[in-house]
Write an enzyme that holds these catalytic residues in place. Structure first.
Site, PDB file in Angstrom:
ATOM      1  N   CYS A 277       0.928  -1.347   0.053  1.00 48.79           N
ATOM      2  CA  CYS A 277       0.045   0.044   0.013  1.00 48.79           C
ATOM      3  C   CYS A 277       0.951   1.088  -0.169  1.00 48.79           C
ATOM      4  O   CYS A 277       0.592   2.180  -0.873  1.00 48.79           O
ATOM      5  CB  CYS A 277      -0.949   0.212   1.256  1.00 48.79           C
ATOM      6  SG  CYS A 277      -0.289  -0.014   2.899  1.00 48.79           S
ATOM      7  N   HIS A 345      -2.608   0.945   6.718  1.00 49.82           N
ATOM      8  CA  HIS A 345      -2.903   1.013   5.328  1.00 49.82           C
ATOM      9  C   HIS A 345      -2.934   2.314   4.822  1.00 49.82           C
ATOM     10  O   HIS A 345      -3.298   3.435   5.620  1.00 49.82           O
ATOM     11  CB  HIS A 345      -4.619   0.333   5.054  1.00 49.82           C
ATOM     12  CG  HIS A 345      -4.645   0.190   3.624  1.00 49.82           C
ATOM     13  ND1 HIS A 345      -3.745  -0.633   2.762  1.00 49.82           N
ATOM     14  CD2 HIS A 345      -5.671   0.560   3.067  1.00 49.82           C
ATOM     15  CE1 HIS A 345      -4.216  -0.592   1.550  1.00 49.82           C
ATOM     16  NE2 HIS A 345      -5.602   0.029   1.503  1.00 49.82           N
ATOM     17  N   HIS A 357      -6.056   2.316  -4.135  1.00 49.30           N
ATOM     18  CA  HIS A 357      -5.039   1.773  -3.236  1.00 49.30           C
ATOM     19  C   HIS A 357      -4.538   0.305  -3.600  1.00 49.30           C
ATOM     20  O   HIS A 357      -5.344  -0.266  -4.621  1.00 49.30           O
ATOM     21  CB  HIS A 357      -5.512   1.690  -1.860  1.00 49.30           C
ATOM     22  CG  HIS A 357      -6.821   0.926  -1.743  1.00 49.30           C
ATOM     23  ND1 HIS A 357      -7.357   0.092  -0.780  1.00 49.30           N
ATOM     24  CD2 HIS A 357      -7.989   0.798  -2.554  1.00 49.30           C
ATOM     25  CE1 HIS A 357      -8.476  -0.381  -0.933  1.00 49.30           C
ATOM     26  NE2 HIS A 357      -8.833  -0.121  -2.100  1.00 49.30           N
TER      27      HIS A 357
END
Length: 405
Positions: A277, A345, A357
């Site tokens: 991420c 994240h 993402h």
């Protein structure tokens, strides 16, 4: 879904501890116990995050009862020297880079994508990746590995095939030479100016090589270790022209991000071959002239804080009103169980509640429950940060100001 990301957060915390693992390595632990609190205080004060400050304590083999503190931090060196004058502490500081490198304290990544590890071993967890032509600091050698520091300040180990050591002068020669940057997603360098000839290596978006000769459909390029290869000119652009052209703007960041849609998730990945991420956000920003922190938790600590929460939860209307394209959105998988809410994240905001993402693959979702592409992971959002438009942030993270670029 929620349990899946809780599991990921646990893995992240385990991964981060690997950097600190075995940082105290003394034989007589009973004798050392009276100094344990002292060195722990040093770590907590000056080296709380092993990703950006190296700290190791071990026996001084030439003087029984004394210890060596090996570190990349000049603050630790100064502190120990001051304390030693006052109280005669049994510590000597060894400041990296190691003298054994004989001046070869710089390096250039020599593979299209080099894997960096948390320990000097192929079996160790992959911490991050770096791209061909990336300038790095070389701190020490351990067997067939080097401890290096990347341009964003990240510490990890790369095997000797992955980095070509340079002196300061040699790195300067490289950075002032004519160079090319690879702007296609994937490609190859060839032994001859012919795609049917033998391959020298693969290449990926963002690779940087020295120009030897520009000749029509192919450019002859040189690697940091001296190898040469021919690359299609249509896949390249002059590096200095590219630097002058790129701007840290939202449309450019999102253009790069969308090029990676469908790319698989890879823990530690920072290339178009595979990304995690924060490697995804880092790469999207890098190709637009900004070198941002490596990990999501580090990215969360910087930039302008944005108002997107109400009573600890995402406020969808407020977020849509206050977010701009290119802003970073941060998540905590343990939001409901851990009051510290560790960041696990990160995503890039697009528009109208949508974000892009790397989660399983690079994909586009929405935090608006009414949207068809709503992602319930949005329930774990804990904040947002803005880098773009922040003059102070851009000035301190501009690629063009980093040595070797």
């Amino acid at each position: 879904m929620r349990y899946k990301f809780l599991f990921i957060s646990i893995l992240i915390m385990i991964g981060n501890t690997l950097f600190a693992q075995n940082w105290v390595n003394v034989k007589d632990t009973e004798s050392f116990s009276k100094w344990q609190d002292f060195v722990l205080e040093i770590k907590e004060t000056y080296a709380p995050d092993g990703r950006d400050v190296y700290l190791s304590v071990y026996d001084n083999d030439s003087q029984e009862g004394e210890y060596i503190i090996e570190t990349s931090s000049t603050d630790i060196l100064t502190y120990i020297q001051d304390q030693k004058k006052a109280s005669g502490l049994p510590f000597t500081v060894k400041l990296l880079p190691d003298d054994n490198l004989k001046g070869h304290v710089k390096g250039l990544i020599n593979l299209s994508v080099a894997n960096l590890r948390t320990r000097p071993s192929h079996s160790a967890e992959m911490a991050t990746q770096t791209l061909l032509g990336t300038p790095v600091d070389v701190l020490k050698k351990l067997g067939g590995y080097y401890l290096i520091r990347t341009p964003e300040g990240y510490l990890a180990y790369v095997d000797h095939y992955g980095v070509e050591l340079k002196t300061e002068n040699e790195l300067n020669d490289w950075s002032t030479s004519e160079r090319a940057i690879f702007i296609a997603d994937y490609g190859h360098a060839y032994k001859e100016a012919d795609v049917e000839s033998s391959r020298v290596s693969d290449l990926v978006l963002g690779n940087i090589l020295m120009v030897v000769e520009k000749n029509g459909a192919y450019w002859r390029l040189k690697y940091p270790d001296g190898r040469e290869g021919f690359v299609k000119s249509s896949q390249l652009t002059d590096y200095n022209d590219w630097k002058a052209m790129i701007k840290p703007e939202a449309d450019g960041v999102l253009e790069v991000a969308k090029r990676m849609v469908g790319v698989p998730y890879l823990w530690g990945g920072t290339s178009i071959k595979g990304v995690d991420c924060s490697g995804f956000t880092k790469t999207s920003y890098f190709m637009n002239g900004l070198i941002i922190p490596r990990d999501a938790s580090q990215q969360y600590r910087q930039g302008e804080e944005l108002d997107v929460m109400t009573n600890g939860d995402l406020d969808v209307k407020k977020a849509i009103d206050n977010l701009k394209k290119g802003d970073l959105i941060f998540f905590s998988a343990s939001k409901e169980t851990n009051p510290r809410q560790p960041i696990t994240h990160v995503a890039i905001y697009m528009d109208n509640g949508e974000f892009i993402h790397a989660a399983g693959i690079v994909r586009i979702n929405s935090f608006d429950p009414a949207a068809d592409n709503y992602d319930s992971q949005s329930l774990t959002i804990v904040g947002a940060r803005r880098y773009l438009g922040n003059e102070n942030f851009i000035a301190s993270h501009a690629l063009e100001d980093k040595q070797g670029y």
